[in-house]
Design a protein around this motif. Structure first.
Motif, PDB file in Angstrom:
ATOM      1  N   MET A   1       0.838  -1.193   0.000  1.00 20.29           N
ATOM      2  CA  MET A   1       0.000   0.000   0.000  1.00 20.29           C
ATOM      3  C   MET A   1       0.879   1.252   0.000  1.00 20.29           C
ATOM      4  SD  MET A   1      -2.979   1.575   0.160  1.00 20.29           S
ATOM      5  CE  MET A   1      -4.186   0.296   0.509  1.00 20.29           C
ATOM      6  N   THR A   2       0.696   2.092  -1.017  1.00 14.33           N
ATOM      7  CA  THR A   2       1.465   3.338  -1.103  1.00 14.33           C
ATOM      8  C   THR A   2       0.678   4.488  -0.469  1.00 14.33           C
ATOM      9  OG1 THR A   2       0.528   3.988  -3.237  1.00 14.33           O
ATOM     10  CG2 THR A   2       2.496   2.558  -3.266  1.00 14.33           C
ATOM     11  N   SER A   3       1.362   5.594  -0.217  1.00 12.31           N
ATOM     12  CA  SER A   3       0.707   6.751   0.380  1.00 12.31           C
ATOM     13  C   SER A   3      -0.399   7.295  -0.527  1.00 12.31           C
ATOM     14  CB  SER A   3       1.733   7.847   0.660  1.00 12.31           C
ATOM     15  OG  SER A   3       2.638   7.440   1.671  1.00 12.31           O
ATOM     16  N   LEU A   4      -0.131   7.319  -1.849  1.00 15.40           N
ATOM     17  CA  LEU A   4      -1.130   7.844  -2.777  1.00 15.40           C
ATOM     18  C   LEU A   4      -2.371   6.952  -2.823  1.00 15.40           C
ATOM     19  CD1 LEU A   4       1.086   9.124  -5.736  1.00 15.40           C
ATOM     20  CD2 LEU A   4      -0.168  10.481  -4.034  1.00 15.40           C
ATOM     21  N   LYS A   5      -2.160   5.643  -2.761  1.00 17.22           N
ATOM     22  CA  LYS A   5      -3.302   4.728  -2.750  1.00 17.22           C
ATOM     23  C   LYS A   5      -4.103   4.883  -1.463  1.00 17.22           C
ATOM     24  CE  LYS A   5      -1.493   1.123  -5.830  1.00 17.22           C
ATOM     25  NZ  LYS A   5      -1.077  -0.313  -5.935  1.00 17.22           N
ATOM     26  N   MET A   6      -3.398   5.064  -0.336  1.00 15.75           N
ATOM     27  CA  MET A   6      -4.092   5.236   0.932  1.00 15.75           C
ATOM     28  C   MET A   6      -4.854   6.558   0.941  1.00 15.75           C
ATOM     29  SD  MET A   6      -5.066   4.135   3.795  1.00 15.75           S
ATOM     30  CE  MET A   6      -4.067   2.661   4.075  1.00 15.75           C
ATOM     31  N   LYS A   7      -4.259   7.600   0.378  1.00 10.06           N
ATOM     32  CA  LYS A   7      -4.940   8.893   0.275  1.00 10.06           C
ATOM     33  C   LYS A   7      -6.240   8.742  -0.509  1.00 10.06           C
ATOM     34  CE  LYS A   7      -4.553  13.295  -2.206  1.00 10.06           C
ATOM     35  NZ  LYS A   7      -5.530  12.895  -3.238  1.00 10.06           N
ATOM     36  N   LYS A   8      -6.163   8.032  -1.634  1.00  9.58           N
ATOM     37  CA  LYS A   8      -7.351   7.823  -2.464  1.00  9.58           C
ATOM     38  C   LYS A   8      -8.422   7.044  -1.709  1.00  9.58           C
ATOM     39  CE  LYS A   8      -8.881   5.912  -6.892  1.00  9.58           C
ATOM     40  NZ  LYS A   8      -8.476   5.175  -8.124  1.00  9.58           N
TER      41      LYS A   8
END
Length: 271
Positions: A1-8
């Motif tokens: 899980m990347t930060s951008l995916k978690m943000k989304k």
């Protein structure tokens, strides 16, 4: 899980016409604000990802609930008078802001070199930190708020669970009522625990929803404590400090734990 995916994922879960999302790349965090008040909450993505890897979607749901309740409470008109039994102390790190989003000073006291005490009005599923404007409006002094809070924290449960590891005992207080770390201010509770330990007594408040008391009887006990507190610190929604404290003669002294060597931090207790 990347930060951008978690943000989304967070943005999809917290979709609301009045809420604005801001991604802060350098801090690896997301700021969620109510556009009508500019008040909001900042979420550490690295901390949430760590919890997500352990608990999956449940971790995201906990944060979503936390944000929803917090933003909703920020829009409520709060009164302190008549709510004396609902005022409690909360522990935060010394890096926590001393002013709110309106640039009004929060009511707080220094505690240790690592921690600070703030005061909050309990709203049931969440709480609001008390600021000086709120206190002045209802003619309450900081001392009065402090006395109410300290009285109320002594009424909270101090039931603990014990874990025995490598000849050392660790006691956990984890009611998740928002004030677990606040029990560190209950002096009679600490004195009671002090009388029951066999070795050296330590106290840890890695995040707001846990308090750990260690009965350390050998050097390995310090290594275990350091790993334990760091794990809680990284995974907490509201981290406080990864350092533990020695409890001697009614005073808290932060300590560093390096490998098999216990090194006391050269600092004086703030009272």
């Amino acid at each position: 899980m990347t930060s951008l995916k978690m943000k989304k994922l967070l943005q999809e879960s917290l979709d609301h016409p009045n809420w604005i999302f801001t991604y802060e790349r350098e801090k690896d965090s997301v700021r969620v604000e109510d556009k009508n008040s500019s008040k909001g909450i900042t979420i550490s993505l690295s901390g949430l990802i760590a919890k997500y890897e352990q608990n999956g979607q449940k971790a995201v749901e906990e944060y979503v609930y936390y944000v929803q309740e917090t933003l909703t409470s920020m829009r409520k008109q709060i009164t302190l008078n008549g709510q004396e039994r609902h005022i409690f102390p909360v522990i935060r790190s010394t890096s926590f802001p001393i002013v709110n989003s309106d640039d009004v000073s929060l009511v707080y006291d220094d505690h240790t070199a690592e921690t600070r005490v703030y005061y909050a009005i309990d709203l049931g599923s969440t709480y609001r930190l008390i600021d000086e404007r709120m206190a002045a409006k209802e003619d309450l002094t900081n001392e009065t708020i402090r006395e109410m809070a300290m009285f109320n924290v002594r009424s909270l449960s101090t039931e603990m669970k014990e874990d025995r590891v490598a000849g050392n005992s660790y006691y956990f207080l984890n009611t998740k009522d928002g004030y677990d770390a606040s029990r560190i201010l209950n002096e009679s509770f600490l004195q009671h625990m002090k009388q029951s330990v066999k070795g050296t007594m330590t106290i840890s408040v890695p995040h707001q929803d846990v308090l750990i008391i260690g009965d350390i009887e050998n050097k390995t006990g310090y290594d275990i404590l350091a790993q334990m507190t760091m794990g809680f610190f990284v995974n907490g929604k509201v981290p406080i400090t990864a350092l533990s404290f020695l409890y001697e003669e009614g005073k808290l002294e932060p300590i560093f734990i390096l490998g098999n060597i216990k090194v006391e931090k050269d600092t004086e207790e703030n009272e």
